[in-house]
Design an enzyme around this catalytic site. Structure first.
Site, PDB file in Angstrom:
ATOM      1  N   ARG A 143      -6.315  -2.503   3.214  1.00 54.87           N
ATOM      2  CA  ARG A 143      -6.409  -3.884   3.674  1.00 54.87           C
ATOM      3  C   ARG A 143      -5.236  -4.367   4.516  1.00 54.87           C
ATOM      4  O   ARG A 143      -5.249  -5.523   4.954  1.00 54.87           O
ATOM      5  CB  ARG A 143      -6.631  -4.813   2.480  1.00 54.87           C
ATOM      6  CG  ARG A 143      -5.516  -4.807   1.462  1.00 54.87           C
ATOM      7  CD  ARG A 143      -5.860  -5.750   0.316  1.00 54.87           C
ATOM      8  NE  ARG A 143      -6.062  -7.100   0.757  1.00 54.87           N
ATOM      9  CZ  ARG A 143      -6.895  -7.982   0.206  1.00 54.87           C
ATOM     10  NH1 ARG A 143      -7.614  -7.636  -0.819  1.00 54.87           N
ATOM     11  NH2 ARG A 143      -6.989  -9.199   0.660  1.00 54.87           N
ATOM     12  N   CYS A 193     -20.106 -17.762 -13.391  1.00 54.05           N
ATOM     13  CA  CYS A 193     -19.463 -18.240 -14.630  1.00 54.05           C
ATOM     14  C   CYS A 193     -18.061 -17.669 -14.816  1.00 54.05           C
ATOM     15  O   CYS A 193     -17.387 -17.987 -15.794  1.00 54.05           O
ATOM     16  CB  CYS A 193     -20.335 -17.906 -15.837  1.00 54.05           C
ATOM     17  SG  CYS A 193     -20.393 -16.134 -16.230  1.00 54.05           S
ATOM     18  N   HIS A 232      -3.562  -9.841  -4.975  1.00 51.71           N
ATOM     19  CA  HIS A 232      -4.920  -9.652  -4.456  1.00 51.71           C
ATOM     20  C   HIS A 232      -5.907  -9.251  -5.544  1.00 51.71           C
ATOM     21  O   HIS A 232      -6.956  -8.697  -5.244  1.00 51.71           O
ATOM     22  CB  HIS A 232      -4.904  -8.610  -3.324  1.00 51.71           C
ATOM     23  CG  HIS A 232      -4.121  -9.065  -2.125  1.00 51.71           C
ATOM     24  ND1 HIS A 232      -3.336  -8.235  -1.360  1.00 51.71           N
ATOM     25  CD2 HIS A 232      -3.995 -10.296  -1.578  1.00 51.71           C
ATOM     26  CE1 HIS A 232      -2.761  -8.928  -0.380  1.00 51.71           C
ATOM     27  NE2 HIS A 232      -3.154 -10.184  -0.493  1.00 51.71           N
ATOM     28  N   ALA A 279       0.811  -1.221   0.000  1.00 53.15           N
ATOM     29  CA  ALA A 279       0.000   0.000   0.000  1.00 53.15           C
ATOM     30  C   ALA A 279       0.845   1.272   0.000  1.00 53.15           C
ATOM     31  O   ALA A 279       0.459   2.273  -0.601  1.00 53.15           O
ATOM     32  CB  ALA A 279      -0.931  -0.002   1.214  1.00 53.15           C
TER      33      ALA A 279
HETATM   34 ZN    ZN Z   1     -21.944 -15.195 -14.814  1.00 55.21          ZN
END
Ligand code: ZN
Length: 244
Positions: free
Chosen positions: A24, A122, A111, A12
């Site tokens: 974070r 999906c 990250h 960071a």
């Molecule tokens: Zn999807």
């Protein structure tokens, strides 16, 4: 003379000059505010539509997408353009290394990235602007247009595992590099922090550029406490001249 492979692990601290606070890290904004932390914690996010709505509002309000790279990001690009092979491993999700001009294949995002969204069903991805435009148009929790499942930012939320492929690439770089520079990271969050140890174990010269002490300072060949915006360009210029 063969130029050494330089690995830069960024946290960071490299982006604070770009106006992005530490969200974070162990002392980051999210960790200090349990309600904010829920917005980026996977189980809360998936289980509660109200958390998702607030999480999208937060993404819409925060300035990460409009932030510009700073002198430290640009210095990494200049090092690479001087002919030194460079790989960046970053704990940041702001995409500023790439925006500064480093090709995406040279940046490992531990990250993930806040610049994309991903479908939790999906796995379709798209630019974050596209999801935020749907918020502007009145949706408060936009579902996937392909399968209807929940969308989230393409970041690794708290409670999610790091992508093992991404982590494997980072480990390979830590083992192969001759110089490992940890910049703007507390080196207190695993597995990112352990990469510094792996690099040192494999013979890399370890340089730490961070305002605060880190658990790896004793193993480092050089520890630099000066502000990143000036210290990193100086350090990388030394490396590009081969005088280090
Ligand atoms: Zn999807």
């Amino acid at each position: 003379m063969t130029k050494p492979l330089v690995a830069v692990l960024s946290g960071a601290g490299i982006s604070t000059d770009s106006g992005i606070p530490d969200y974070r890290g162990p002392q980051g904004l999210w960790r200090r505010d349990p309600e904010a932390e829920k917005l980026v914690t996977y189980d809360y996010y998936m289980g509660d539509p109200e958390i998702r709505r607030r999480s999208w509002q937060m993404r819409r309000a925060n300035r990460t997408l409009s932030a510009e790279p700073n002198a430290a990001h640009r210095a990494v690009v200049e090092l690479e353009r001087s002919g030194v092979p460079v790989r960046v491993i970053t704990q940041n999700v702001d995409g500023l290394h790439q925006l500064a001009g480093l090709s995406a294949r040279k940046v490992i995002e531990l990250h993930g990235t806040a610049r994309s969204f991903v479908c939790t069903g999906c796995h379709a991805r798209g630019p974050m602007e596209e999801a935020l435009a749907r918020l502007d148009a009145g949706e408060d929790d936009p579902p996937c247009r392909k399968c209807g499942a929940i969308l989230k930012s393409a970041t690794v939320m708290f409670g999610q595992r790091l992508d093992p492929v991404v982590l494997g690439e980072a480990l390979a770089i830590a083992k192969a590099c001759q110089v490992f520079i940890a910049v703007g990271t507390s080196l207190r969050v695993q597995p990112a922090a352990g990469l510094a140890g792996v690099a040192a174990d494999h013979g890399a010269r370890l340089v730490i550029v961070n305002a605060e002490p880190t658990p790896y300072d004793e193993r480092a060949n050089e520890v630099i406490r000066e502000p990143i915006g000036t210290a990193l360009p100086q350090l990388l210029r030394r490396l590009s001249l081969g005088s280090d």
